[in-house]
Scaffold this active site. Structure first.
Site, PDB file in Angstrom:
ATOM      1  N   LYS A  38       5.642   4.397   0.751  1.00  0.00           N
ATOM      2  CA  LYS A  38       4.483   3.731   1.374  1.00  0.00           C
ATOM      3  C   LYS A  38       3.468   4.792   1.748  1.00  0.00           C
ATOM      4  O   LYS A  38       3.825   5.961   1.932  1.00  0.00           O
ATOM      5  CB  LYS A  38       4.925   2.998   2.651  1.00  0.00           C
ATOM      6  CG  LYS A  38       3.995   1.887   3.073  1.00  0.00           C
ATOM      7  CD  LYS A  38       4.293   0.602   2.342  1.00  0.00           C
ATOM      8  CE  LYS A  38       3.264  -0.455   2.615  1.00  0.00           C
ATOM      9  NZ  LYS A  38       3.695  -1.773   2.109  1.00  0.00           N
ATOM     10  N   ASP A  42      -2.056  -2.845   0.324  1.00  0.00           N
ATOM     11  CA  ASP A  42      -1.432  -3.410   1.530  1.00  0.00           C
ATOM     12  C   ASP A  42      -2.627  -3.780   2.421  1.00  0.00           C
ATOM     13  O   ASP A  42      -3.741  -3.994   1.904  1.00  0.00           O
ATOM     14  CB  ASP A  42      -0.489  -2.392   2.194  1.00  0.00           C
ATOM     15  CG  ASP A  42       0.417  -3.027   3.261  1.00  0.00           C
ATOM     16  OD1 ASP A  42       1.433  -3.642   2.902  1.00  0.00           O
ATOM     17  OD2 ASP A  42       0.103  -2.920   4.469  1.00  0.00           O
TER      18      ASP A  42
END
Ligand code: NDP
Ligand code: 2IT
Length: 447
Positions: A129, A169
């Site tokens: 991430k 995201d």
């Protein structure tokens, strides 16, 4: 204490000691450890191999400076991150978040969750991430572009087709992925599979924008069906008004449910006739407006300031699709009192540990994020596959694969929960099914 519980307590204590200033990361690890004891009772060999010690420490965590020029000509500096958490089953895969709250704790909690989510998809992707503490709100297109370009000038050193493949995201959608990819291409050449969530004209996959929201609904329908119920006719509260929320609302309404809310960080709208997705998309994606704008143009809708989870509403299903820890114990109690029978998480870790405990106590069916929102990353992996084949699959093909993946991962969670003595606990099932796959791969590859 057994050897297994002793080991798990040591892991939590190590994380707390090593990362005392990372509350979100500690929370994600805590949620996971609470459910995983039966696996360690059954597999003492994982203790000696210290699988959890290795899985809770990122393989690599990169922090970098992102300097960019605003429209007034001033230089601004933000902090960028990429955490490459675990590559046991494939290249690191996970989104980039641009939001002022982003820090190492947030990126690590998201990366940790991503390991198990990605394993659950059944596709060969590891967990990672990234993001930046950049606030896209109120920025011009040119500022967003310059920020993305500067971000990629550094990130490109750390990613690769078989190494690490980022996507979107919060705050990173099609526009941002386009700017990021454009700069990557100038620096390194046209490697389409280096990012997912791309536009259709340069290597994106049909159904990727819809995938997380649609997948959430396929998962929720499977969870309700398992318990003899259906989405059709249900009243639903959705939080958020971004990528995940929008397509969750669209698909839930296609299944015959009525979604009565959508929200942003300022407030929420209630529309008893059901949220109008076309208007919502126009306001959010084209005008980049706020939920208050929606109430201005939809006569059946009313706008309220504050959290939708504090609203005095009666409904059947809650789909949090905004952000972490958006539902606390008090709000969980409120939604249980409101008659909710199921909570399925489109956002990552939207329920606090106390809220999760309240769902369990009340017998609410609970679909945890790492299973319920896995549809987005699953279609990202399908996008990588299309890019490698230099082919573009039809919407129906990708959507069909997505539905199949969501139903399969739900069934695997059910089976894992039953096998390890916690039938009906979909959170434990998801953690166990995801973890055993990664642990087996780590064990097989030695250390
Ligand atoms: P978007 O940026 O498209 O939308 C985010 C939405 O959530 C906006 O409505 C935003 O409101 C709201 N929101 C964000 N932060 C907060 C906050 N601190 N408090 C209240 N509301 C907030 O993001 P996505 O829809 O992509 O992501 C939403 C969630 O889903 C995140 O948890 C993300 O990690 C998760 N997720 C996303 C996937 C994807 O494919 N995009 C895949 C799996 C999970 P505002 O405009 O006011 O900030
Ligand atoms: O949380 C997530 O799974 C995402 N933001 C999507 C990641 C991806 O690589 O598509």
């Amino acid at each position: 204490m057994t050897q297994a519980t002793d080991y798990l307590a040591t892991i939590q204590a190590t994380v707390a000691k090593r990362d005392p200033h990372q509350p979100e990361f500690q929370e994600a690890v805590g949620n996971f450890l609470k459910t995983i004891t039966p696996v360690f009772e059954a597999h003492p060999e994982y203790i000696k191999a210290n699988i959890l010690g290795r899985i809770t420490e990122p393989e690599r965590a990169i922090q970098f400076q992102v300097a960019w020029q605003d429209d007034a000509g001033n230089m601004q500096v933000n902090r960028g991150f990429r955490v490459q958490f675990n590559s046991a089953i494939g290249p690191y895969k996970g989104g980039l978040r641009f939001h002022p709250s982003v820090n190492l704790s947030i990126v690590k909690f998201l990366g940790f969750e991503q390991i198990f989510k990605n394993a659950l998809t059944g596709l060969p992707i590891g967990g990672g991430k990234g993001g930046a503490d950049f606030n896209p709100k109120g920025k011009s297109d040119a500022e967003i572009m310059r920020f993305c370009q500067s971000f990629m000038i550094e990130l490109q050193r750390h990613i690769g087709l078989d190494l690490d493949v980022p996507a979107g995201d919060i705050g990173v959608g099609g526009r941002e992925v386009g700017y990021l990819y454009g700069m990557y291409k100038r620096l390194r050449g046209a490697e389409r599979g280096i990012l997912t969530g791309k536009g259709l004209s340069y290597g994106g996959s049909l159904a990727r924008p819809e995938a997380t929201g649609y997948g959430l609904i396929y998962y929720t329908e499977a969870m309700l069906k398992e318990n003899g119920k259906r989405l059709a006719g249900k009243k639903i509260v959705v939080s958020g008004a971004g990528n995940v929320a929008t397509y969750a609302i669209e698909k839930a309404q296609a299944y015959g449910a009525t979604v009565i809310t959508a929200s942003d960080s300022n407030g929420y709208v209630v529309d008893p006739t059901g949220i109008d997705v076309a208007r919502l998309r126009r306001i959010k994606e084209v005008q980049r407006g706020r939920m208050s704008d929606y109430a201005d143009v939809v006569p059946t809708a009313t706008y309220y300031e504050g959290s939708v989870w504090d609203a005095d509403l009666t409904y059947d299903v809650a789909l949090p699709c905004a952000t972490q820890n958006e539902i606390d114990a008090t709000q969980a109690k409120r939604l249980i009192d409101a008659g909710v029978i199921a909570v399925a998480e489109g956002a990552n870790m939207p329920s606090t540990p106390e809220a999760i405990a309240a769902y369990a106590q009340a017998g609410v069916y609970y679909g945890p994020a790492k299973a319920a929102n896995a549809g987005g990353v699953a279609v990202s992996a399908l996008e990588m596959s299309q890019d490698s084949r230099r082919m573009s699959d039809s919407f129906e093909t990708v959507d069909g694969q997505l539905k199949q993946i969501m139903e399969t991962l739900f069934a695997q969670s059910v089976a894992a929960a039953a096998e390890y003595g916690v039938p009906g606990d979909y959170m434990a099932g998801a953690n166990i099914a995801g973890f055993t796959k990664v642990a087996d791969a780590m064990f097989a590859q030695g250390w």
